[in-house]
Design a protein around this motif. Sequence first.
Motif: not given
Lengths: 447, 447
Positions: A247-262
């Motif tokens: 979960x942490x890796x996926x949410x970090x990958x989203x944040x790295x793309x300028x998205x929110x973890x939520x």
Amino acid sequence: MSEKRKIAFGIMLQGPGGHMHSWRHPSSPVDASVNFNFYRDTALKAEAAGIAFAFVADGLYINEKSIPHFLNRFEPLTVLSALASVTSRIGLAGTVSTSYSDPFTVARQFASLDLLSGGRAGWNAVTTPLEGTARNYSRAHPEHALRYEIAQEYLDIVKGLWDSWDDDAFVRDRESGRFFDREKLHRLDHKGRFFQVEGPLNIQRSAQGQPVVFQAGSSDAGIGLAGRHADAVFTNSVTLEENKAFLTRVKQAAVAQGRSADEVKIFPGIGPIVGRTQEEAEEKYRIIRDLITIEDALAYLGRFFDHHDFTRYDLDAPFPELGDIGKNSFQSTTDRIKRKAKEKNQTLREAALDVASPRSNFIGTPDTIADELIRWIEAGAADGFILGFPVIAEGLDDFVDLVVPILRERGYFDGELKGATLRENLGLPFRESRYAAPAATEEKARA
Amino acid sequence: MSEKRKIAFGIMLQGPGGHMHSWRHPSSPVDASVNFNFYRDTALKAEAAGIAFAFVADGLYINEKSIPHFLNRFEPLTVLSALASVTSRIGLAGTVSTSYSDPFTVARQFASLDLLSGGRAGWNAVTTPLEGTARNYSRAHPEHALRYEIAQEYLDIVKGLWDSWDDDAFVRDRESGRFFDREKLHRLDHKGRFFQVEGPLNIQRSAQGQPVVFQAGSSDAGIGLAGRHADAVFTNSVTLEENKAFLTRVKQAAVAQGRSADEVKIFPGIGPIVGRTQEEAEEKYRIIRDLITIEDALAYLGRFFDHHDFTRYDLDAPFPELGDIGKNSFQSTTDRIKRKAKEKNQTLREAALDVASPRSNFIGTPDTIADELIRWIEAGAADGFILGFPVIAEGLDDFVDLVVPILRERGYFDGELKGATLRENLGLPFRESRYAAPAATEEKARA
């Protein structure tokens, strides 16, 4: 007022269930995988219980060693569409491959399902691991990395096509004869490495903006795809710790793309077996486990390794050395099987039975299962769960009758679907068009 | 006991109707093409009246000059599947292109629709005339002759895949664990000029054996395809004589392929406008005709000629010389438009209005329309009709309330669907598997 995190559930509709021989279980109709009434009744039961979505997985290649009910099953888009008109709130998600389809067609079919269901569609974008698929599609099977490069471009296109028409593009003024506002029509004009797609799409956006995009690959490339494109991710990680790390890796990958973890929700796949006592649960598990023979188990194991023939090995010798077999298919699964066999010194027989009839960590009483689900949610290891009951008929009844009331009582689950769209029921925001003016977006957010 | 030939009807579900601006008609919901409740209610009304099938046409390319309700409409397979679960007897047929899809996927989706509807699916196999489609599908548009060569091979594959499993292949014996009989599984192993498809398909045959195959092209190549593969053929020929000649050619093409003339049914497309008096019918026609402007009419005309810009010509000069424009798209239609313009000395204005709001030869009182339908059937010019009402809401109501009772009274129409499958309701036999033993086939025929 409860501050508790709510658990979202999905349910896999896969004929009789997740177990290879679930069709033999006394609670299953033997023809469950092609019995539409069974699909409908299961979806309605799940909807009434507040389960947010039904999910239909898929495969595009079979041989006689495949899981029996995979040999003969409904195609996802058709069965989900048939469910759309007899359900009212439950989300409807299905698998379609990005390696063996056309983005214009897939964008349209999911947009059409989304529109006719009132904003309840979801697409699980998979890259298709099984090499044999290529032999049904007049082409070569792209290897793992290439499949994910294709998928990235494919998803860019589909999401672009979905925004072809602004939400207020269709004026439909009978008096003046003005049907649409051409300023609100957008042609994609995509010219990429793998695809050239002009657009526009011939269908409007839905009540949730766009279908929910699911993703399931857990390799680095899969997580990269999820970070950029997925609204929700399935995972088959087993322990709480593994899930939390994932979960942490996926949410970090989203944040790295300028998205929110939520903006991306993680759904571990679990296969609960519930008994009123622990003994009853164990007995239910044994009945399910014993539906399988060692021959079936070897064939099932072979499925992950490009249908490798495991009958040639000594059953009671250590798990064989396989080299690169299966490397281009279900890579993360085969790595896990090999690692576990080594760590636990499994024989081939033990490994095969372990894979074919795995012991879920959700076998227990209603209280112990509810405790475990809550523990995962509170630990931040999951946003919800995708329920892949080994035997769906028995499993869903038990879960709804025994576990759901406890989760409701403890305030972790509503037990009803409050939203009209799938995004609402997953706690995801309406998907704004890429062409929406920031002002309009803010206005909607305030409303 | 009546010896009269029965008339089979289909109805086109195309949003508000066949007229370009039918969405403006007072009886149409303005959003008819994306209003599932309207589709459902229309299908249920047709089913109750004994109409054998609903047909959803399709297109894979739009631009802003397209027919308004084509800009935004449901995709056929999804909307037909959604209709399957809320109807019980009416057939469900839709267009999918053989030039812009994969045979394995299309075989599966129609087989799935066929199975979940209880044997009511039909596939209108089109080769896709519109060149612009290629720009949505990352490829070049095949020219006319090549499209039909692809289609012949494509249909061989799809029909072969549909017979992957014998009707009694799935044993599903819970006790022994035997799910299927592997002697009754057939792998296609197709290796052709355009496609390589191994098979088998992962879905069984339906209650009607295979989906009904429709075809609509009326060129020589189209008739060749129909002769070999079609169970039913749509035609837009206008007069009784043209239809009779067309019917004769298609049935001869079928016989030349070793089939019986009865195995392929011919459905002329008609757009009835019914009034209680001739004056009322004419008034209804005028209201529909006047929904269109000359600008719309020119754009509509351009659609058949590769979206050629007709606004550049003098409206009241003779129909312009166009050379080869449109030759690779709707060839038989453009030939007819050009021929008629020449024969009748039409101006561009006259030709455009004539094409965009054509005067049907089925405008009249219930009696005159029933007489005309019976005359066509008795003359052997048709096996049935596909109803493409200019305005579907008003048109279907009038037809059901006023024409159907007369046809029933005269013994040409049952007014109810007696069969459970589409083949039964079209007077077509159960489609035997290519692998069925002749003895078994005979036995079924005797039963």
